[in-house]
Scaffold this active site. Sequence first.
Site, short mmCIF file in Angstrom:
data_model
loop_
_atom_site.label_atom_id
_atom_site.label_comp_id
_atom_site.label_asym_id
_atom_site.label_seq_id
_atom_site.Cartn_x
_atom_site.Cartn_y
_atom_site.Cartn_z
N GLY A 55 -99.48 23.14 118.41
CA GLY A 55 -99.43 24.57 118.11
C GLY A 55 -99.87 24.98 116.72
N GLU A 110 -95.83 23.97 110.63
CA GLU A 110 -95.38 24.17 112.01
C GLU A 110 -95.77 25.59 112.46
OE1 GLU A 110 -94.79 23.22 114.78
OE2 GLU A 110 -92.71 22.64 115.10
N ASP A 114 -87.84 27.49 116.16
CA ASP A 114 -87.00 28.17 117.14
C ASP A 114 -85.58 27.63 117.00
OD1 ASP A 114 -87.61 29.41 120.33
OD2 ASP A 114 -85.80 28.28 119.95
N LYS A 142 -87.60 32.12 114.12
CA LYS A 142 -86.59 32.89 114.86
C LYS A 142 -85.22 32.55 114.27
CE LYS A 142 -89.17 32.43 119.27
NZ LYS A 142 -89.16 31.84 120.62
N PHE A 164 -90.10 35.24 123.33
CA PHE A 164 -91.13 34.20 123.50
C PHE A 164 -92.47 34.80 123.10
CE2 PHE A 164 -94.17 31.61 125.85
CZ PHE A 164 -93.73 30.34 125.52
P1 IMP Z 1 -87.74 24.08 118.21
O1 IMP Z 1 -87.76 22.60 118.15
O2 IMP Z 1 -86.72 24.61 119.16
O3 IMP Z 1 -87.62 24.73 116.84
O4 IMP Z 1 -89.11 24.54 118.83
C1 IMP Z 1 -90.28 24.30 118.18
C2 IMP Z 1 -91.44 24.21 119.13
O5 IMP Z 1 -91.20 24.90 120.36
C3 IMP Z 1 -92.62 24.89 118.51
O6 IMP Z 1 -93.41 23.99 117.78
C4 IMP Z 1 -93.36 25.42 119.70
O7 IMP Z 1 -94.25 24.45 120.20
C5 IMP Z 1 -92.30 25.67 120.74
N1 IMP Z 1 -91.89 27.09 120.78
C6 IMP Z 1 -90.75 27.64 120.33
N2 IMP Z 1 -90.72 28.96 120.53
C7 IMP Z 1 -91.89 29.26 121.12
C8 IMP Z 1 -92.48 30.50 121.55
O8 IMP Z 1 -91.91 31.62 121.44
N3 IMP Z 1 -93.72 30.41 122.09
C9 IMP Z 1 -94.40 29.23 122.23
N4 IMP Z 1 -93.88 28.06 121.84
C10 IMP Z 1 -92.64 28.08 121.28
#
Ligand code: IMP
Length: 188
Positions: A55, A110, A114, A142, A164
């Site tokens: 991403g 990054e 999230d 977020k 999202f």
């Molecule tokens: P985390 O580990 O929960 O912080 O999520 C991180 C990863 O989840 C990011 O690098 C994204 O690839 C994916 N992600 C989290 N939220 C979104 C979103 O709203 N859209 C698309 N990908 C997301």
Amino acid sequence: MTFYSSIMKTIDEQGYHFEEWLQPAQIAKDVAQVAERISADYADKEPLFVVVLNGAFVFAADLLRALKDVRCEVTFIRVSSYWGMSTTGQLEFIVPLQQVVDNRDVVIIEDIVDTGLTIHQLKAHLRARGASTIRVAAMLFKPGKLEYNDAKPDYVGHELTDEFVIGYGLDFDGFLRNLPSVYKVKES
Ligand code: IMP
């Protein structure tokens, strides 16, 4: 049929409706302020940027070229924790870290933080390999969804609540990363 293009204000994909949220001009401003802060903080250092694929490739390309007078190295790591719209809770290293990080000032790039699981695990990974400092630059954050305190990004392009989002590197099941704007899903 899925239909989208760079000038679309809305996107319809797999039964979900997305609306444009951050236009390219706003994204450019966000990237510029992050680049300015990183440039000031790392002017006398030689940081190693670790770009989290897939991403972050779009954000990283813009951010790294906007840095001023920062002598740096860039490496890539590919992890996966997401399928569709929900996290799996498990981080998989698909392309492992290939660079020696011992005694380096590392900046993780990054796309979005999230729950923070990805960054939490990545930081532990880098610490275990001897990185002397680790900071995080995220295009999107977020804060309301953060579950790991050490994953709060040091540099943030733009905050959002818990929606999202897609575009500017962010995907929905592998698609839509190439959109130049960021779109938010809307309840239909
Ligand atoms: P985390 O580990 O929960 O912080 O999520 C991180 C990863 O989840 C990011 O690098 C994204 O690839 C994916 N992600 C989290 N939220 C979104 C979103 O709203 N859209 C698309 N990908 C997301």
